[in-house]
Motif scaffolding. Structure first.
Motif, PDB file in Angstrom:
ATOM      1  N   MET A   1       0.833  -1.186   0.000  1.00  0.00           N
ATOM      2  CA  MET A   1       0.000   0.000   0.000  1.00  0.00           C
ATOM      3  C   MET A   1       0.870   1.239   0.000  1.00  0.00           C
ATOM      4  SD  MET A   1      -3.094  -0.094   2.698  1.00  0.00           S
ATOM      5  CE  MET A   1      -4.665  -0.665   2.262  1.00  0.00           C
ATOM      6  N   GLN A   2       0.392   2.203  -0.676  1.00  0.00           N
ATOM      7  CA  GLN A   2       1.099   3.474  -0.650  1.00  0.00           C
ATOM      8  C   GLN A   2       0.610   4.286   0.547  1.00  0.00           C
ATOM      9  OE1 GLN A   2       0.400   5.336  -4.385  1.00  0.00           O
ATOM     10  NE2 GLN A   2       1.905   4.090  -5.478  1.00  0.00           N
ATOM     11  N   ILE A   3       1.370   5.272   0.887  1.00  0.00           N
ATOM     12  CA  ILE A   3       1.065   6.075   2.072  1.00  0.00           C
ATOM     13  C   ILE A   3      -0.289   6.772   1.911  1.00  0.00           C
ATOM     14  CG2 ILE A   3       1.786   8.074   3.418  1.00  0.00           C
ATOM     15  CD1 ILE A   3       4.653   7.227   2.975  1.00  0.00           C
ATOM     16  N   LYS A   4      -0.594   7.294   0.734  1.00  0.00           N
ATOM     17  CA  LYS A   4      -1.871   7.984   0.528  1.00  0.00           C
ATOM     18  C   LYS A   4      -3.045   7.025   0.727  1.00  0.00           C
ATOM     19  CE  LYS A   4      -0.208  11.625  -2.492  1.00  0.00           C
ATOM     20  NZ  LYS A   4      -0.326  12.291  -3.785  1.00  0.00           N
ATOM     21  N   GLN A   5      -2.901   5.786   0.288  1.00  0.00           N
ATOM     22  CA  GLN A   5      -3.962   4.798   0.466  1.00  0.00           C
ATOM     23  C   GLN A   5      -4.121   4.434   1.947  1.00  0.00           C
ATOM     24  OE1 GLN A   5      -2.539   1.707  -2.114  1.00  0.00           O
ATOM     25  NE2 GLN A   5      -3.821   2.385  -3.833  1.00  0.00           N
ATOM     26  N   MET A   6      -3.025   4.346   2.664  1.00  0.00           N
ATOM     27  CA  MET A   6      -3.071   4.034   4.088  1.00  0.00           C
ATOM     28  C   MET A   6      -3.777   5.158   4.851  1.00  0.00           C
ATOM     29  SD  MET A   6       0.741   2.390   4.551  1.00  0.00           S
ATOM     30  CE  MET A   6       0.724   2.464   6.308  1.00  0.00           C
ATOM     31  N   ILE A   7      -3.451   6.406   4.494  1.00  0.00           N
ATOM     32  CA  ILE A   7      -4.078   7.547   5.158  1.00  0.00           C
ATOM     33  C   ILE A   7      -5.574   7.582   4.854  1.00  0.00           C
ATOM     34  CG2 ILE A   7      -4.191  10.077   5.199  1.00  0.00           C
ATOM     35  CD1 ILE A   7      -1.127  10.061   4.875  1.00  0.00           C
ATOM     36  N   ALA A   8      -5.956   7.268   3.614  1.00  0.00           N
ATOM     37  CA  ALA A   8      -7.366   7.239   3.242  1.00  0.00           C
ATOM     38  C   ALA A   8      -8.107   6.149   4.024  1.00  0.00           C
ATOM     39  CB  ALA A   8      -7.514   7.018   1.743  1.00  0.00           C
ATOM     40  N   ALA A   9      -7.468   4.994   4.196  1.00  0.00           N
ATOM     41  CA  ALA A   9      -8.090   3.908   4.955  1.00  0.00           C
ATOM     42  C   ALA A   9      -8.258   4.299   6.424  1.00  0.00           C
ATOM     43  CB  ALA A   9      -7.246   2.639   4.831  1.00  0.00           C
ATOM     44  N   ILE A  10      -7.266   4.975   6.984  1.00  0.00           N
ATOM     45  CA  ILE A  10      -7.347   5.434   8.378  1.00  0.00           C
ATOM     46  C   ILE A  10      -8.462   6.462   8.525  1.00  0.00           C
ATOM     47  CG2 ILE A  10      -6.128   6.733  10.162  1.00  0.00           C
ATOM     48  CD1 ILE A  10      -3.549   5.337   9.189  1.00  0.00           C
ATOM     49  N   ASP A  11      -8.577   7.386   7.569  1.00  0.00           N
ATOM     50  CA  ASP A  11      -9.637   8.393   7.614  1.00  0.00           C
ATOM     51  C   ASP A  11     -11.017   7.741   7.563  1.00  0.00           C
ATOM     52  OD1 ASP A  11      -7.871  10.505   7.837  1.00  0.00           O
ATOM     53  OD2 ASP A  11      -7.839  10.926   5.666  1.00  0.00           O
ATOM     54  N   GLN A  12     -11.171   6.717   6.720  1.00  0.00           N
ATOM     55  CA  GLN A  12     -12.455   6.014   6.649  1.00  0.00           C
ATOM     56  C   GLN A  12     -12.770   5.327   7.973  1.00  0.00           C
ATOM     57  OE1 GLN A  12     -12.020   3.385   3.323  1.00  0.00           O
ATOM     58  NE2 GLN A  12     -12.592   4.949   1.816  1.00  0.00           N
ATOM     59  N   GLU A  13     -11.775   4.751   8.592  1.00  0.00           N
ATOM     60  CA  GLU A  13     -11.975   4.091   9.885  1.00  0.00           C
ATOM     61  C   GLU A  13     -12.352   5.106  10.968  1.00  0.00           C
ATOM     62  OE1 GLU A  13     -12.162   0.764  12.439  1.00  0.00           O
ATOM     63  OE2 GLU A  13     -12.142   0.938  10.264  1.00  0.00           O
ATOM     64  N   ILE A  14     -11.742   6.275  10.932  1.00  0.00           N
ATOM     65  CA  ILE A  14     -12.067   7.330  11.894  1.00  0.00           C
ATOM     66  C   ILE A  14     -13.527   7.757  11.734  1.00  0.00           C
ATOM     67  CG2 ILE A  14     -11.623   9.751  12.497  1.00  0.00           C
ATOM     68  CD1 ILE A  14      -8.630   9.165  11.955  1.00  0.00           C
ATOM     69  N   VAL A  15     -13.963   7.941  10.500  1.00  0.00           N
ATOM     70  CA  VAL A  15     -15.346   8.330  10.237  1.00  0.00           C
ATOM     71  C   VAL A  15     -16.296   7.259  10.769  1.00  0.00           C
ATOM     72  CG1 VAL A  15     -17.039   8.728   8.399  1.00  0.00           C
ATOM     73  CG2 VAL A  15     -14.793   9.810   8.278  1.00  0.00           C
ATOM     74  N   ARG A  16     -15.962   6.005  10.530  1.00  0.00           N
ATOM     75  CA  ARG A  16     -16.810   4.894  10.993  1.00  0.00           C
ATOM     76  C   ARG A  16     -16.876   4.871  12.520  1.00  0.00           C
ATOM     77  NH1 ARG A  16     -16.785  -0.100  12.913  1.00  0.00           N
ATOM     78  NH2 ARG A  16     -14.540  -0.180  13.140  1.00  0.00           N
ATOM     79  N   LEU A  17     -15.742   5.044  13.181  1.00  0.00           N
ATOM     80  CA  LEU A  17     -15.712   5.022  14.642  1.00  0.00           C
ATOM     81  C   LEU A  17     -16.456   6.209  15.245  1.00  0.00           C
ATOM     82  CD1 LEU A  17     -12.049   3.830  15.252  1.00  0.00           C
ATOM     83  CD2 LEU A  17     -14.142   2.537  15.632  1.00  0.00           C
ATOM     84  N   GLU A  18     -16.359   7.385  14.613  1.00  0.00           N
ATOM     85  CA  GLU A  18     -17.109   8.538  15.097  1.00  0.00           C
ATOM     86  C   GLU A  18     -18.607   8.308  14.986  1.00  0.00           C
ATOM     87  OE1 GLU A  18     -15.449  11.755  12.836  1.00  0.00           O
ATOM     88  OE2 GLU A  18     -13.931  12.193  14.372  1.00  0.00           O
ATOM     89  N   GLU A  19     -19.029   7.641  13.918  1.00  0.00           N
ATOM     90  CA  GLU A  19     -20.448   7.319  13.750  1.00  0.00           C
ATOM     91  C   GLU A  19     -20.908   6.352  14.849  1.00  0.00           C
ATOM     92  OE1 GLU A  19     -24.278   7.278  12.078  1.00  0.00           O
ATOM     93  OE2 GLU A  19     -22.589   8.635  11.814  1.00  0.00           O
ATOM     94  N   VAL A  20     -20.110   5.361  15.152  1.00  0.00           N
ATOM     95  CA  VAL A  20     -20.440   4.416  16.219  1.00  0.00           C
ATOM     96  C   VAL A  20     -20.520   5.140  17.556  1.00  0.00           C
ATOM     97  CG1 VAL A  20     -19.589   2.421  17.526  1.00  0.00           C
ATOM     98  CG2 VAL A  20     -19.493   2.401  15.033  1.00  0.00           C
ATOM     99  N   LYS A  21     -19.592   6.028  17.812  1.00  0.00           N
ATOM    100  CA  LYS A  21     -19.578   6.797  19.056  1.00  0.00           C
ATOM    101  C   LYS A  21     -20.835   7.659  19.165  1.00  0.00           C
ATOM    102  CE  LYS A  21     -16.904  10.264  21.559  1.00  0.00           C
ATOM    103  NZ  LYS A  21     -15.765  11.159  21.509  1.00  0.00           N
ATOM    104  N   ARG A  22     -21.218   8.291  18.063  1.00  0.00           N
ATOM    105  CA  ARG A  22     -22.424   9.113  18.055  1.00  0.00           C
ATOM    106  C   ARG A  22     -23.653   8.270  18.346  1.00  0.00           C
ATOM    107  NH1 ARG A  22     -26.531  10.056  14.921  1.00  0.00           N
ATOM    108  NH2 ARG A  22     -25.748   8.795  13.235  1.00  0.00           N
ATOM    109  N   LEU A  23     -23.731   7.109  17.748  1.00  0.00           N
ATOM    110  CA  LEU A  23     -24.885   6.229  17.961  1.00  0.00           C
ATOM    111  C   LEU A  23     -24.950   5.708  19.394  1.00  0.00           C
ATOM    112  CD1 LEU A  23     -24.839   4.203  14.630  1.00  0.00           C
ATOM    113  CD2 LEU A  23     -26.474   5.960  15.323  1.00  0.00           C
ATOM    114  N   LEU A  24     -23.816   5.538  20.024  1.00  0.00           N
ATOM    115  CA  LEU A  24     -23.790   5.035  21.389  1.00  0.00           C
ATOM    116  C   LEU A  24     -23.983   6.131  22.433  1.00  0.00           C
ATOM    117  CD1 LEU A  24     -20.906   2.438  21.142  1.00  0.00           C
ATOM    118  CD2 LEU A  24     -23.356   1.999  21.276  1.00  0.00           C
TER     119      LEU A  24
END
Length: 69
Positions: A1-24
């Motif tokens: 993986m390239q660094i840009k792809q890794m950062i994009a994957a981390i950003d997607q995970e952050i968005v997902r976790l924030e959504e879970v936190k909001r729902l909880l």
């Protein structure tokens, strides 16, 4: 993986976790979670004057019951 792809994957995970936190019920946009219940551990205390009024009223009730018998 390239660094840009890794950062994009981390950003997607952050968005997902924030959504879970909001729902909880965490902070964030949307419906808040359940509010914590207030804890009332202290008992109420009557003043001596209030207690005397209650005692007098109860004695009056008892006297009325005895008279009616």
């Amino acid at each position: 993986m390239q660094i840009k792809q890794m950062i994009a994957a981390i950003d997607q995970e952050i968005v997902r976790l924030e959504e879970v936190k909001r729902l909880l019920g965490g902070t964030g946009k949307g419906k808040p979670g359940p509010k914590p219940k207030a804890v009332t551990s202290q008992k109420r205390v009557l003043s001596p004057e209030a207690r005397a009024r209650i005692v007098a009223a109860q004695k009056k009730r008892w006297a009325a019951v005895k008279r009616s018998k």
